[in-house]
Design a protein around this motif. Structure first.
Motif, mmCIF file in Angstrom:
data_model
loop_
_atom_site.group_PDB
_atom_site.id
_atom_site.type_symbol
_atom_site.label_atom_id
_atom_site.label_comp_id
_atom_site.label_asym_id
_atom_site.label_seq_id
_atom_site.Cartn_x
_atom_site.Cartn_y
_atom_site.Cartn_z
ATOM 1 N N ARG A 1 -9.332 2.773 9.424
ATOM 2 C CA ARG A 1 -10.546 2.494 8.642
ATOM 3 C C ARG A 1 -11.249 3.798 8.254
ATOM 4 O O ARG A 1 -11.687 3.970 7.107
ATOM 5 N N ALA A 2 -11.345 4.720 9.202
ATOM 6 C CA ALA A 2 -11.998 5.997 8.915
ATOM 7 C C ALA A 2 -11.211 6.806 7.891
ATOM 8 O O ALA A 2 -11.794 7.496 7.032
ATOM 9 N N LEU A 3 -9.888 6.735 7.959
ATOM 10 C CA LEU A 3 -9.043 7.439 6.992
ATOM 11 C C LEU A 3 -9.304 6.926 5.582
ATOM 12 O O LEU A 3 -9.387 7.699 4.619
ATOM 13 N N SER A 4 -9.446 5.631 5.431
ATOM 14 C CA SER A 4 -9.724 5.051 4.118
ATOM 15 C C SER A 4 -11.068 5.539 3.580
ATOM 16 O O SER A 4 -11.207 5.811 2.384
ATOM 17 N N ILE A 5 -12.053 5.662 4.473
ATOM 18 C CA ILE A 5 -13.363 6.157 4.048
ATOM 19 C C ILE A 5 -13.255 7.606 3.584
ATOM 20 O O ILE A 5 -13.801 7.985 2.537
ATOM 21 N N LEU A 6 -12.541 8.435 4.346
ATOM 22 C CA LEU A 6 -12.374 9.833 3.949
ATOM 23 C C LEU A 6 -11.642 9.947 2.616
ATOM 24 O O LEU A 6 -12.004 10.774 1.767
ATOM 25 N N CYS A 7 -10.623 9.135 2.413
ATOM 26 C CA CYS A 7 -9.879 9.163 1.141
ATOM 27 C C CYS A 7 -10.763 8.717 -0.021
ATOM 28 O O CYS A 7 -10.647 9.221 -1.139
ATOM 29 N N ASN A 8 -11.655 7.772 0.249
ATOM 30 C CA ASN A 8 -12.499 7.231 -0.808
ATOM 31 C C ASN A 8 -13.578 8.224 -1.248
ATOM 32 O O ASN A 8 -13.915 8.301 -2.430
ATOM 33 N N TYR A 9 -14.100 9.002 -0.288
ATOM 34 C CA TYR A 9 -15.211 9.898 -0.587
ATOM 35 C C TYR A 9 -14.823 11.381 -0.572
ATOM 36 O O TYR A 9 -15.573 12.219 -1.062
ATOM 37 N N GLY A 10 -13.672 11.723 -0.022
ATOM 38 C CA GLY A 10 -13.305 13.117 0.154
ATOM 39 C C GLY A 10 -12.779 13.780 -1.106
ATOM 40 O O GLY A 10 -12.571 13.145 -2.140
ATOM 41 N N ASP A 11 -12.561 15.077 -0.989
ATOM 42 C CA ASP A 11 -12.032 15.862 -2.109
ATOM 43 C C ASP A 11 -10.720 16.535 -1.677
ATOM 44 O O ASP A 11 -10.153 16.196 -0.630
ATOM 45 N N ARG A 12 -10.271 17.502 -2.462
ATOM 46 C CA ARG A 12 -8.984 18.136 -2.188
ATOM 47 C C ARG A 12 -8.964 18.841 -0.823
ATOM 48 O O ARG A 12 -7.907 18.951 -0.197
ATOM 49 N N ALA B 1 6.072 6.246 0.157
ATOM 50 C CA ALA B 1 7.218 5.346 0.332
ATOM 51 C C ALA B 1 7.176 4.667 1.689
ATOM 52 O O ALA B 1 7.516 3.487 1.821
ATOM 53 N N ASP B 2 6.727 5.401 2.707
ATOM 54 C CA ASP B 2 6.679 4.830 4.054
ATOM 55 C C ASP B 2 5.633 3.724 4.164
ATOM 56 O O ASP B 2 5.735 2.845 5.033
ATOM 57 N N LEU B 3 4.610 3.764 3.302
ATOM 58 C CA LEU B 3 3.614 2.687 3.319
ATOM 59 C C LEU B 3 4.241 1.342 2.966
ATOM 60 O O LEU B 3 3.723 0.288 3.346
ATOM 61 N N MET B 4 5.354 1.373 2.222
ATOM 62 C CA MET B 4 6.045 0.125 1.874
ATOM 63 C C MET B 4 6.568 -0.567 3.124
ATOM 64 O O MET B 4 6.785 -1.772 3.128
ATOM 65 N N LYS B 5 6.777 0.204 4.188
ATOM 66 C CA LYS B 5 7.248 -0.385 5.447
ATOM 67 C C LYS B 5 6.092 -0.940 6.272
ATOM 68 O O LYS B 5 6.315 -1.617 7.270
ATOM 69 N N GLU C 1 -7.180 3.023 -0.875
ATOM 70 C CA GLU C 1 -7.900 4.284 -0.932
ATOM 71 C C GLU C 1 -6.954 5.462 -0.669
ATOM 72 O O GLU C 1 -7.054 6.504 -1.330
ATOM 73 N N VAL C 2 -6.043 5.292 0.285
ATOM 74 C CA VAL C 2 -5.076 6.353 0.587
ATOM 75 C C VAL C 2 -4.160 6.590 -0.609
ATOM 76 O O VAL C 2 -3.878 7.732 -0.991
ATOM 77 N N VAL C 3 -3.690 5.500 -1.220
ATOM 78 C CA VAL C 3 -2.784 5.619 -2.366
ATOM 79 C C VAL C 3 -3.480 6.356 -3.515
ATOM 80 O O VAL C 3 -2.921 7.293 -4.110
ATOM 81 N N LYS C 4 -4.700 5.950 -3.820
ATOM 82 C CA LYS C 4 -5.425 6.584 -4.921
ATOM 83 C C LYS C 4 -5.699 8.059 -4.629
ATOM 84 O O LYS C 4 -5.630 8.912 -5.526
ATOM 85 N N TYR C 5 -6.026 8.360 -3.373
ATOM 86 C CA TYR C 5 -6.311 9.752 -3.020
ATOM 87 C C TYR C 5 -5.073 10.624 -3.213
ATOM 88 O O TYR C 5 -5.152 11.716 -3.801
ATOM 89 N N LEU C 6 -3.927 10.164 -2.711
ATOM 90 C CA LEU C 6 -2.709 10.963 -2.833
ATOM 91 C C LEU C 6 -2.279 11.098 -4.290
ATOM 92 O O LEU C 6 -1.730 12.126 -4.695
ATOM 93 N N GLU C 7 -2.509 10.065 -5.083
ATOM 94 C CA GLU C 7 -2.215 10.171 -6.517
ATOM 95 C C GLU C 7 -3.070 11.269 -7.159
ATOM 96 O O GLU C 7 -2.611 11.991 -8.043
ATOM 97 N N ARG C 8 -4.319 11.377 -6.705
ATOM 98 C CA ARG C 8 -5.248 12.314 -7.331
ATOM 99 C C ARG C 8 -5.061 13.741 -6.841
ATOM 100 O O ARG C 8 -5.059 14.698 -7.638
#
Length: 810
Positions: free
Chosen positions: A620-631, A669-673, A651-658
């Motif tokens: 949950r905390a990782l998703s928050i950091l991805c949503n609000y964090g920067d590079r 790819a591992d998230l698919m598992k 949020e993680v997917v969008k962050y890594l895309e950005r």
């Protein structure tokens, strides 16, 4: 040589998780050690493989079940959860469905393994174990089903392995007696097949000249045993199947022979009845996709549509449903036949067999028009509940394509009839166009998904009044109660946290607790969400004080603080993520020990699941950091992902895309598992699609590198399906052929469908010929689809392939 796929369904309630894992390991070992020698690949299927999607969960499991030829049931002390309908548990429905199929078709083969109950449980069995014991007595008394008992894991391993070995050896023996039908892609032919031969010739003669000449040439061979090819033998069977007489018309060509005929198609001049026989064979095995169908269909006299329609009239009853399903899959509109469309539909809908009626209703669901509604409405009132529900679903989907409010009116007219979840997307494709009264009427419908969408639409319009919302506080679905609760709070109603928790958390359906490592009570996630949103209105000092007083399980104040005051608390969030919230948890645990004592049972129990609690909090905390964090957060986010292997998070997917790079592709790819099946906004199908889109964006210029990663079969299939036509065309034939020999059925289907959509017919034809002539294994579903691309109208094959693409996400 083609390798045979044997699908084995493993059915059991939820108390044999360890045995199910061992069963999967046994299958993996057997495939590794014996698949090449046996030329048989065992595929284990169970509820773990059924992805959550719109629809009754048990229906999705039943779909997988019906594709299997061997049912192995495991029972211990639990009977299971009612799936809805007439059955008291999912296992009961799976067993009875398999037993009914076995009685009708001779398949699937059925075996049962009973684990001996605990002695203490036998003294006071309770409802669950009592039902298991009653079921066991029923099996003993019937003397029809093979069953064994086991006690230890070692016993289970031995007995399960023996069951599979004996079954495989049995079918191999049977196949050798039928000319070694052991090629890969061939599924076990339907035993006691009810399929039939070909349409009667208009002529009185028994055989047409070409067929007679073929048989005469065979008879003229001096040493036929050595000179007749396997394809000749297959055609001999085909010729025999084309001789039809009512009442004696219960044979169709099997997959092996049908594929031999296809391979030798250039050397034979087949007669119209033989073509019809091949269409018959293809329709029997349509769902398996292991017998060429569409090419033969487009070679039929009178055209493809007329061929299928006529066969539905002249074939013996059991085959008609499959033929109608072919018409549905091909989206034939019944306009170019000798019989009027209405007459055809009326004939199907009044057939003596329910399966034919079901197929006809299914046809109208996909190919019907508003003019057909009058044919469906009488069936909605049928005493046959299955026919009634399917007819209402079909009528709704037909109307929703042209008059959305007429579809809702039909729902209002039949409020007590069940509707499947698959109609919901059609009904709510344009929520703004739905009249308010229809939405309000949906709130009392028995379908939960319908109520959820209706209350969400009303809330978005600000059209959910307090009186209606008050009634919805007792709805069965937590999400409906949640929307109603928020509506009432917006009107000024006050609810304490205790009141909200009581309203949202359905403890009667509690499937476990954090201490047992099982799923939370229904509605608890929504309560967490509510609590966080409420806390986000507080000041930073109040939130920090809440954190100091929070329990070892409650991190809502942390989440609220990090989101509301991200800039100020970012370093605190990152520090907690770096150590996996271990320091924070230890602080809370020490406070609890001071309060209740370090030897308290709660402390002891918690230590066993502390890791799971931390993983949940970190995710949950990782998703928050991805949503609000920067590079700058990228190194930490990568580190946490590698350490914790969190489930899917948009949020993680969008962050890594950005902010991410090529090195993050494997992480995606591992998230698919690790799909998140509890995510209502992003159900698994959508998660898969979203991840494949992200992978394709990263790999658009590095296709070879992308497929060189450790991708699941589902991921490879979705990436192939999602490639642009231009990118797919640029693949070398060798790469495409390699995908066509992949062990995954989905990958082979994806590359075959993409070939139909992207490649010119000439290149498809070259691929097909190369594939047929290559050494090693050939898979029948590749031949099935490439045949459709090469030997049918281009517009037909592309549309057919595009409609099949969504099946790759299931």
């Amino acid at each position: 040589m083609l390798r045979r796929i044997v699908k084995v369904f493993l059915g059991s309630p939820g108390d044999l998780v360890s045995e199910r894992k061992m069963a999967a390991e046994i299958v993996g070992e057997m495939n590794k050690d014996h698949a090449d020698f046996w030329n048989v690949q065992i595929e284990l299927v169970g509820w773990e493989d059924t992805v959550a999607a719109a629809g009754r969960a048990q229906e999705l499991i039943n779909y997988d079940l019906d594709q299997c030829e061997y049912f192995v049931g495991l029972m211990w002390q639990r009977w299971g959860t009612p799936p809805g309908g007439k059955y008291t548990s999912g296992f009961e429905e799976e067993f009875e469905r398999s037993a009914a199929r076995n009685a009708k078709h001779g398949s699937p083969h059925i075996s049962l393994l009973f684990k001996k109950p605990d002695e203490n449980s036998m003294r006071d069995p309770g409802k669950e174990l009592t039902k298991v014991l009653e079921f066991r007595r029923k099996i003993v008394d019937s003397k029809k089903i093979y069953f064994q008992e086991f006690d230890t894991e070692r016993e289970f391993l031995g007995k399960f392995r023996r069951l599979l070995t004996v079954y495989v050896q049995t079918i191999l023996s049977q196949d050798r007696a039928n000319e070694a039908r052991t090629e890969v892609g061939v599924r076990d032919e339907v035993k006691k097949s009810t399929a039939v031969g070909a349409i009667p010739e208009p002529e009185v003669r028994l055989l047409q000249p070409e067929a007679s000449e073929f048989i005469e040439n065979l008879l003229a061979e001096r040493d036929s045993a050595s000179n007749i090819s396997a394809a000749d033998v297959a055609r001999l069977r085909l010729v025999s199947s084309s001789v039809k007489r009512p009442g004696n018309d219960n044979f169709s060509l099997g997959p092996h022979d049908a594929n031999l005929i296809f391979s030798a198609r250039e050397t034979f001049k087949l007669t119209p009845p033989e073509i019809s026989g091949l269409v018959t064979s293809g329709s029997v095995h349509r769902e398996s996709e292991n017998v060429p169908l569409w090419g033969w269909l487009f070679q039929a006299e009178g055209g493809a549509e007329q061929e299928l329609v006529l066969q539905t009239f002249v074939r013996d009853a059991p085959l008609r449903s499959g033929l109608i399903q072919c018409l549905t899959q091909g989206r034939f509109m019944l306009r170019s036949t000798l019989i009027s469309r209405v007459e055809i539909l009326e004939e199907w809908l009044t057939d003596e067999l329910d399966d034919v009626k079901y197929a006809a209703v299914g046809y109208l669901e996909h190919c019907g028009s508003p003019e057909d509604i009058e044919l469906l409405i009488p069936l909605v009132s049928s005493a046959n509940s299955t026919l009634s529900e399917r007819s209402l679903a079909a009528a709704i989907r037909v109307l929703s394509r042209s008059d959305l409010n007429a579809a809702f009116q039909l729902l209002d007219d039949f409020p007590t009839t069940n509707i499947p979840d698959r109609v919901i997307p059609d009904l709510f494709a344009s929520p703004a166009h739905i009249e308010r009264d229809h939405l309000v009427a949906c709130l009392s419908n028995r379908n939960g998904a319908l109520r959820r969408e209706a209350v969400t639409a009303l809330k978005a319009r600000r059209a959910l009044d307090a009186t209606v919302a008050e009634k919805l506080l007792s709805d069965d679905l937590p999400i409906v109660r949640y929307v109603a609760l928020n509506t009432l709070m917006e009107t000024g109603r006050a609810f304490s946290n205790a009141d909200v928790k009581k309203l949202l958390v359905d403890t009667s359906t509690n499937r476990g607790s954090i201490l047992t490592g099982e799923t939370k009570p229904t509605g608890e996630e929504l309560f967490d969400q509510f609590e966080v949103e409420l806390l986000k209105k507080q000041s930073r000092s109040v939130l920090e004080e809440c954190i100091l007083k929070s329990t070892i399980f409650d991190y809502s104040a942390n989440y609220a603080l990090y989101q509301r005051y991200f800039s100020e608390t970012r370093s605190q969030l990152e520090k907690n993520l770096e150590d996996g919230f271990v320091f924070e948890l230890e602080r809370r645990l020490n406070l609890l020990k001071e309060s209740i004592g370090s030897e308290n049972d709660l402390i002891v129990q918690f230590k066993g699941v502390a890791t799971q609690v931390l993983r949940r909090v970190c995710a949950r905390a990782l998703s928050i950091l991805c949503n609000y964090g920067d590079r700058e957060s990228l190194p930490l986010i990568r580190s946490v992902m590698d350490r914790d292997e969190p489930p899917f998070s948009i949020e993680v997917v969008k962050y890594l895309e950005r902010f991410g790079g090529w090195e993050d592709v494997q992480r995606l790819a591992d998230l698919m598992k690790r799909l998140d099946h509890s995510n209502a906004e992003y159900p698994p199908e959508r998660q898969k699609t979203r991840l494949s889109e992200a992978l394709l964006e990263f790999g658009k210029d590095r296709t070879a590198d992308l497929f060189g990663l450790d991708l699941t079969a589902d991921t490879r299939a979705l990436v192939l399906a999602g490639m642009t036509n231009k990118s797919f065309k640029e693949l070398k034939d060798g790469a495409i052929l390699k995908f066509m020999s992949d062990e995954s059925t989905k990958v082979r289907k994806a590359v075959s469908l993409k070939s139909i959509i992207s490649l010119p017919i000439k290149r498809q034809s070259q691929l097909l010929n190369t594939y047929l002539s290559k050494d090693g294994y050939r898979y029948y579903n590749v031949i099935y689809w490439l045949d459709a691309g090469v030997r049918t109208d281009r517009s037909f094959s592309k549309a057919l392939a595009q409609r099949e693409m969504p099946s790759l996400r299931s």
